[in-house]
Design a protein around this motif. Structure first.
Motif, PDB file in Angstrom:
ATOM      1  N   THR A   1       0.849  -1.185   0.000  1.00 44.92           N
ATOM      2  CA  THR A   1       0.000   0.000   0.000  1.00 44.92           C
ATOM      3  C   THR A   1       0.887   1.237   0.000  1.00 44.92           C
ATOM      4  N   GLY A   2       0.478   2.256  -0.752  1.00 46.20           N
ATOM      5  CA  GLY A   2       1.259   3.488  -0.767  1.00 46.20           C
ATOM      6  C   GLY A   2       0.815   4.433  -1.857  1.00 46.20           C
ATOM      7  N   ASP A   3       1.569   5.525  -2.012  1.00 51.13           N
ATOM      8  CA  ASP A   3       1.297   6.508  -3.054  1.00 51.13           C
ATOM      9  C   ASP A   3       1.761   5.953  -4.393  1.00 51.13           C
ATOM     10  N   ALA A   4       0.830   5.788  -5.309  1.00 47.81           N
ATOM     11  CA  ALA A   4       1.135   5.248  -6.630  1.00 47.81           C
ATOM     12  C   ALA A   4       1.031   6.358  -7.665  1.00 47.81           C
ATOM     13  N   LYS A   5       1.991   6.377  -8.579  1.00 44.30           N
ATOM     14  CA  LYS A   5       1.958   7.315  -9.698  1.00 44.30           C
ATOM     15  C   LYS A   5       2.182   6.540 -10.983  1.00 44.30           C
ATOM     16  N   LEU A   6       1.274   6.726 -11.927  1.00 45.94           N
ATOM     17  CA  LEU A   6       1.398   6.129 -13.249  1.00 45.94           C
ATOM     18  C   LEU A   6       1.420   7.283 -14.239  1.00 45.94           C
ATOM     19  N   ILE A   7       2.582   7.494 -14.867  1.00 45.41           N
ATOM     20  CA  ILE A   7       2.798   8.665 -15.711  1.00 45.41           C
ATOM     21  C   ILE A   7       3.262   8.214 -17.091  1.00 45.41           C
ATOM     22  N   VAL A   8       2.753   8.871 -18.133  1.00 44.41           N
ATOM     23  CA  VAL A   8       3.150   8.584 -19.511  1.00 44.41           C
ATOM     24  C   VAL A   8       4.090   9.684 -19.984  1.00 44.41           C
ATOM     25  N   TYR A   9       5.191   9.263 -20.630  1.00 46.23           N
ATOM     26  CA  TYR A   9       6.201  10.174 -21.168  1.00 46.23           C
ATOM     27  C   TYR A   9       6.413   9.905 -22.647  1.00 46.23           C
ATOM     28  N   ASP A  10       6.847  10.939 -23.388  1.00 46.88           N
ATOM     29  CA  ASP A  10       7.293  10.693 -24.752  1.00 46.88           C
ATOM     30  C   ASP A  10       8.755  10.246 -24.690  1.00 46.88           C
TER      31      ASP A  10
ATOM     32  N   LYS B   1       6.651  14.754 -19.910  1.00 47.65           N
ATOM     33  CA  LYS B   1       5.428  14.170 -19.365  1.00 47.65           C
ATOM     34  C   LYS B   1       4.271  14.451 -20.313  1.00 47.65           C
ATOM     35  N   VAL B   2       3.559  13.401 -20.686  1.00 45.32           N
ATOM     36  CA  VAL B   2       2.411  13.504 -21.584  1.00 45.32           C
ATOM     37  C   VAL B   2       1.112  13.512 -20.789  1.00 45.32           C
ATOM     38  N   ASP B   3       1.042  12.653 -19.756  1.00 43.56           N
ATOM     39  CA  ASP B   3      -0.189  12.536 -18.982  1.00 43.56           C
ATOM     40  C   ASP B   3       0.103  11.836 -17.656  1.00 43.56           C
ATOM     41  N   THR B   4      -0.612  12.233 -16.624  1.00 43.12           N
ATOM     42  CA  THR B   4      -0.584  11.522 -15.350  1.00 43.12           C
ATOM     43  C   THR B   4      -1.893  10.763 -15.244  1.00 43.12           C
ATOM     44  N   ILE B   5      -1.810   9.444 -15.259  1.00 41.27           N
ATOM     45  CA  ILE B   5      -3.012   8.615 -15.258  1.00 41.27           C
ATOM     46  C   ILE B   5      -3.466   8.331 -13.831  1.00 41.27           C
ATOM     47  N   VAL B   6      -2.517   8.033 -12.951  1.00 48.00           N
ATOM     48  CA  VAL B   6      -2.827   7.735 -11.554  1.00 48.00           C
ATOM     49  C   VAL B   6      -1.876   8.538 -10.677  1.00 48.00           C
ATOM     50  N   ASP B   7      -2.418   9.194  -9.680  1.00 48.00           N
ATOM     51  CA  ASP B   7      -1.629   9.864  -8.639  1.00 48.00           C
ATOM     52  C   ASP B   7      -2.464   9.791  -7.369  1.00 48.00           C
ATOM     53  N   ALA B   8      -2.403   8.625  -6.708  1.00 48.63           N
ATOM     54  CA  ALA B   8      -3.300   8.391  -5.585  1.00 48.63           C
ATOM     55  C   ALA B   8      -2.699   7.381  -4.618  1.00 48.63           C
ATOM     56  N   TYR B   9      -3.192   7.422  -3.409  1.00 48.09           N
ATOM     57  CA  TYR B   9      -2.842   6.429  -2.391  1.00 48.09           C
ATOM     58  C   TYR B   9      -3.675   5.190  -2.695  1.00 48.09           C
ATOM     59  N   GLN B  10      -3.007   4.042  -2.912  1.00 54.75           N
ATOM     60  CA  GLN B  10      -3.730   2.832  -3.270  1.00 54.75           C
ATOM     61  C   GLN B  10      -3.307   1.670  -2.379  1.00 54.75           C
ATOM     62  N   SER B  11      -4.235   0.779  -2.146  1.00 57.99           N
ATOM     63  CA  SER B  11      -3.963  -0.431  -1.377  1.00 57.99           C
ATOM     64  C   SER B  11      -3.252  -1.450  -2.257  1.00 57.99           C
ATOM     65  N   ALA B  12      -2.576  -2.386  -1.631  1.00 58.84           N
ATOM     66  CA  ALA B  12      -1.958  -3.479  -2.379  1.00 58.84           C
ATOM     67  C   ALA B  12      -3.046  -4.215  -3.154  1.00 58.84           C
ATOM     68  N   GLY B  13      -2.708  -4.651  -4.369  1.00 56.16           N
ATOM     69  CA  GLY B  13      -3.684  -5.361  -5.188  1.00 56.16           C
ATOM     70  C   GLY B  13      -3.457  -5.100  -6.656  1.00 56.16           C
TER      71      GLY B  13
END
Length: 76
Positions: free
Chosen positions: A15-24, A29-41
């Protein structure tokens, strides 16, 4: 390859702060898809590349000190 939408699936071991970012390929940086605290899974998110040019892009998943980078190709 995808056109113009693809599903990105990922799993978090902790569990923790997850960031999923798309780059060229120039590292911009092209887009930030996820920037959130998420549980394991397991998670799945859709990425829409409709506004992007054809080409190869990188996506980076960061959680804690771990970072995973993979590539994807947009074909229009």
């Amino acid at each position: 390859p995808f056109n113009p939408v693809t599903k990105i699936e990922y799993s978090l071991a902790q569990t923790g702060d997850a960031k999923l970012i798309v780059y060229d390929l120039l590292g911009r940086k092209v887009d930030t898809i996820v920037d959130a605290y998420q549980s394991a899974g397991s998670y799945a998110v859709n990425f829409n590349g409709n506004k992007l040019s054809s080409g190869t892009y990188l996506y980076s998943l960061e959680i804690g000190k771990e970072k995973i980078v993979k590539k994807m190709t947009l074909v229009k």
